[in-house]
Design a protein around this motif. Structure first.
Motif, PDB file in Angstrom:
ATOM      1  N   ILE A   1       8.871 -13.378  31.989  1.00 29.26           N
ATOM      2  CA  ILE A   1      10.177 -13.498  31.336  1.00 29.26           C
ATOM      3  C   ILE A   1      10.371 -12.556  30.155  1.00 29.26           C
ATOM      4  CG2 ILE A   1      10.525 -15.871  32.082  1.00 29.26           C
ATOM      5  CD1 ILE A   1       9.704 -16.735  29.245  1.00 29.26           C
ATOM      6  N   ALA A   2       9.317 -11.905  29.673  1.00 29.06           N
ATOM      7  CA  ALA A   2       9.474 -10.922  28.602  1.00 29.06           C
ATOM      8  C   ALA A   2       8.295  -9.959  28.635  1.00 29.06           C
ATOM      9  CB  ALA A   2       9.567 -11.598  27.233  1.00 29.06           C
ATOM     10  N   PHE A   3       8.578  -8.683  28.870  1.00 34.56           N
ATOM     11  CA  PHE A   3       7.530  -7.672  28.864  1.00 34.56           C
ATOM     12  C   PHE A   3       8.101  -6.369  28.305  1.00 34.56           C
ATOM     13  CE2 PHE A   3       9.243  -8.456  33.109  1.00 34.56           C
ATOM     14  CZ  PHE A   3       9.848  -7.246  33.427  1.00 34.56           C
ATOM     15  N   MET A   4       7.262  -5.645  27.587  1.00 34.23           N
ATOM     16  CA  MET A   4       7.719  -4.441  26.895  1.00 34.23           C
ATOM     17  C   MET A   4       7.866  -3.278  27.869  1.00 34.23           C
ATOM     18  SD  MET A   4       5.553  -4.422  23.378  1.00 34.23           S
ATOM     19  CE  MET A   4       5.123  -5.952  22.540  1.00 34.23           C
ATOM     20  N   THR A   5       9.011  -2.618  27.786  1.00 32.18           N
ATOM     21  CA  THR A   5       9.257  -1.432  28.601  1.00 32.18           C
ATOM     22  C   THR A   5       9.758  -0.307  27.705  1.00 32.18           C
ATOM     23  OG1 THR A   5      11.565  -1.946  29.073  1.00 32.18           O
ATOM     24  CG2 THR A   5       9.920  -2.887  30.556  1.00 32.18           C
ATOM     25  N   ALA A   6       9.491   0.919  28.150  1.00 33.16           N
ATOM     26  CA  ALA A   6      10.000   2.104  27.456  1.00 33.16           C
ATOM     27  C   ALA A   6      10.183   3.202  28.486  1.00 33.16           C
ATOM     28  CB  ALA A   6       9.033   2.546  26.359  1.00 33.16           C
ATOM     29  N   ARG A   7      10.973   4.195  28.139  1.00 37.38           N
ATOM     30  CA  ARG A   7      11.201   5.307  29.051  1.00 37.38           C
ATOM     31  C   ARG A   7      10.008   6.269  28.986  1.00 37.38           C
ATOM     32  NH1 ARG A   7      17.558   6.668  29.473  1.00 37.38           N
ATOM     33  NH2 ARG A   7      16.775   7.319  31.519  1.00 37.38           N
ATOM     34  N   GLN A   8       9.670   6.864  30.124  1.00 36.43           N
ATOM     35  CA  GLN A   8       8.494   7.717  30.207  1.00 36.43           C
ATOM     36  C   GLN A   8       8.561   8.888  29.230  1.00 36.43           C
ATOM     37  OE1 GLN A   8       5.496   7.352  32.283  1.00 36.43           O
ATOM     38  NE2 GLN A   8       5.058   8.682  30.527  1.00 36.43           N
ATOM     39  N   SER A   9       9.735   9.458  29.030  1.00 35.70           N
ATOM     40  CA  SER A   9       9.866  10.591  28.108  1.00 35.70           C
ATOM     41  C   SER A   9       9.480  10.191  26.690  1.00 35.70           C
ATOM     42  CB  SER A   9      11.302  11.117  28.126  1.00 35.70           C
ATOM     43  OG  SER A   9      12.223  10.084  27.826  1.00 35.70           O
ATOM     44  N   PHE A  10       9.838   8.986  26.271  1.00 35.13           N
ATOM     45  CA  PHE A  10       9.474   8.499  24.943  1.00 35.13           C
ATOM     46  C   PHE A  10       7.974   8.255  24.851  1.00 35.13           C
ATOM     47  CE2 PHE A  10       8.680   5.101  21.893  1.00 35.13           C
ATOM     48  CZ  PHE A  10       9.325   5.586  20.765  1.00 35.13           C
ATOM     49  N   LEU A  11       7.401   7.651  25.865  1.00 35.58           N
ATOM     50  CA  LEU A  11       5.976   7.361  25.868  1.00 35.58           C
ATOM     51  C   LEU A  11       5.149   8.641  25.820  1.00 35.58           C
ATOM     52  CD1 LEU A  11       5.954   4.542  28.564  1.00 35.58           C
ATOM     53  CD2 LEU A  11       5.596   4.235  26.112  1.00 35.58           C
ATOM     54  N   SER A  12       5.532   9.614  26.595  1.00 38.34           N
ATOM     55  CA  SER A  12       4.776  10.872  26.648  1.00 38.34           C
ATOM     56  C   SER A  12       4.806  11.596  25.306  1.00 38.34           C
ATOM     57  CB  SER A  12       5.352  11.788  27.731  1.00 38.34           C
ATOM     58  OG  SER A  12       5.283  11.168  29.005  1.00 38.34           O
ATOM     59  N   THR A  13       5.914  11.501  24.608  1.00 38.51           N
ATOM     60  CA  THR A  13       6.064  12.181  23.322  1.00 38.51           C
ATOM     61  C   THR A  13       5.300  11.475  22.206  1.00 38.51           C
ATOM     62  OG1 THR A  13       8.268  12.922  24.003  1.00 38.51           O
ATOM     63  CG2 THR A  13       7.754  13.061  21.663  1.00 38.51           C
ATOM     64  N   HIS A  14       5.141  10.154  22.311  1.00 34.62           N
ATOM     65  CA  HIS A  14       4.598   9.373  21.200  1.00 34.62           C
ATOM     66  C   HIS A  14       3.388   8.532  21.631  1.00 34.62           C
ATOM     67  CE1 HIS A  14       8.129  10.549  18.936  1.00 34.62           C
ATOM     68  NE2 HIS A  14       8.906  10.064  19.886  1.00 34.62           N
ATOM     69  N   HIS A  15       2.515   9.118  22.430  1.00 36.21           N
ATOM     70  CA  HIS A  15       1.380   8.379  22.982  1.00 36.21           C
ATOM     71  C   HIS A  15       0.525   7.740  21.894  1.00 36.21           C
ATOM     72  CE1 HIS A  15      -2.674   7.779  24.624  1.00 36.21           C
ATOM     73  NE2 HIS A  15      -2.064   7.577  25.781  1.00 36.21           N
TER      74      HIS A  15
END
Length: 336
Positions: free
Chosen positions: A222-236
């Motif tokens: 019912i609740a899990f963290m998601t982010a866009r791949q472009s953001f993740l790749s930039t701020h690993h």
């Protein structure tokens, strides 16, 4: 003149380099959505560096409250949100219907109905005469939103008992805090109940659960963290730091030794007396929070398959394409 131009160019270069160095030294601002505390703990991160080691250094949290998880979709698409704690229903809509194909699930927060932990209660009045699912024919049902997690579980349950949710009953949309009053004032015949509203003494005296979310769907993510791949790749690096702190904070809140302090933080945030939350917060009357921060792909896949079966998704979703536990796994290794 040539010397002046050279001096100006040198000064500009120095200013650009200084600005770049200053920007690199600034903590990353993580814009994280949330709906309710303490189901989501990012708005109540302790500031003690012994608990959250990296906050203020590699990142800071900008908590943004939303009325429902479906609103995260537009915010992500517009670049106004970095981390969205979707539930399976809104995640499915984001991927299949809103075409956010680059979303990645990076950590879990809450699971409904895990091993005796809290699960949504579908409640009716004691004197309603409703003692089985079939009695809901012709009744008025409260829902917080069509297509929400609790709404879909209800529809799956009644369809399994040969009722047509489109024809055999009517629906009234209401916010979760208003559900109890609607039921007790006989304006509706069934409500979905979640903590803390199910703990209301008057509700418990005058109503009971007809079935639960687990009865309808089994455990649900019912609740899990998601982010866009472009953001993740930039701020690993910053994301791993954040998830390391998230796990530390989660363990701190769940530790019985910290319970008085943890309850006080939640009570202050919610502007409630501690005794209003002490009977359920961070107990088995609360939602289950996986201590390793990992999601169950099998459970989520089942949830999404049911969502498509109800007609809320245009196409099936293969969960494996969207789950990336490498960030939280890397973070967890630091705790060992």
């Amino acid at each position: 003149m040539h010397q002046m131009k050279f001096a100006v160019a040198t000064l500009v270069a120095l200013l650009v380099a200084f600005a770049a160095e200053f920007a690199a030294a600034e903590p990353l601002k993580l814009r994280i959505g949330w709906i309710v505390v303490p189901a989501e703990i990012t708005p109540i991160f302790p500031t003690d560096p012994k608990i959250a080691k990296h906050v203020g250094e590699s990142y800071v949290i900008d908590s943004l409250r939303f009325q429902g998880s479906s609103l995260y979709i537009q915010a992500l698409a517009a670049g106004e949100l970095d981390i969205a704690p979707f539930g399976y229903s809104s995640f499915g809509l984001a991927v299949a219907n809103a075409d956010l194909k680059d979303l990645k699930i990076i950590a879990n927060e809450d699971r409904d109905g895990h091993d005796g932990y809290f699960t949504t209660q579908y409640m009716v009045r004691n004197n309603s005469g409703i003692d089985k699912i079939e009695n809901l024919k012709g009744k008025v049902i409260a829902t917080n939103a069509v297509g929400s997690i609790s709404d879909m579980a209800f529809r799956i349950m009644v369809r399994g008992h040969h009722l047509d949710d489109a024809k055999d009953m009517s629906f009234v949309e209401a916010s979760l805090p208003n559900m109890n009053a609607l039921l007790l004032e006989k304006k509706v015949d069934l409500i979905p109940g979640v903590v803390p509203f199910t703990l209301d003494l008057t509700l418990r005296k005058e109503a009971h659960s007809l079935f639960t979310g687990v009865d309808a769907m089994g455990p649900t993510e019912i609740a899990f963290m998601t982010a866009r791949q472009s953001f993740l790749s930039t701020h690993h690096a910053a994301m791993v730091d954040f998830l390391e702190d998230y796990l530390r904070v989660l363990h701190w809140y769940e530790d019985p030794a910290n319970r008085p302090a943890a309850l006080q933080i939640v009570a202050n945030f919610m502007k409630l007396p501690v005794d209003k939350i002490s009977s359920w917060a961070f107990t088995k009357e609360d939602y289950y929070r996986p201590p390793d921060g990992r999601i169950s792909s099998a459970i989520l896949q089942k949830n999404l398959d049911m969502q498509q079966g109800l007609g809320f998704l245009k196409t099936p979703i293969d969960v494996k394409s969207y789950v990336d536990m490498s960030y939280v796994d890397e973070a967890a290794k630091r705790l060992k």
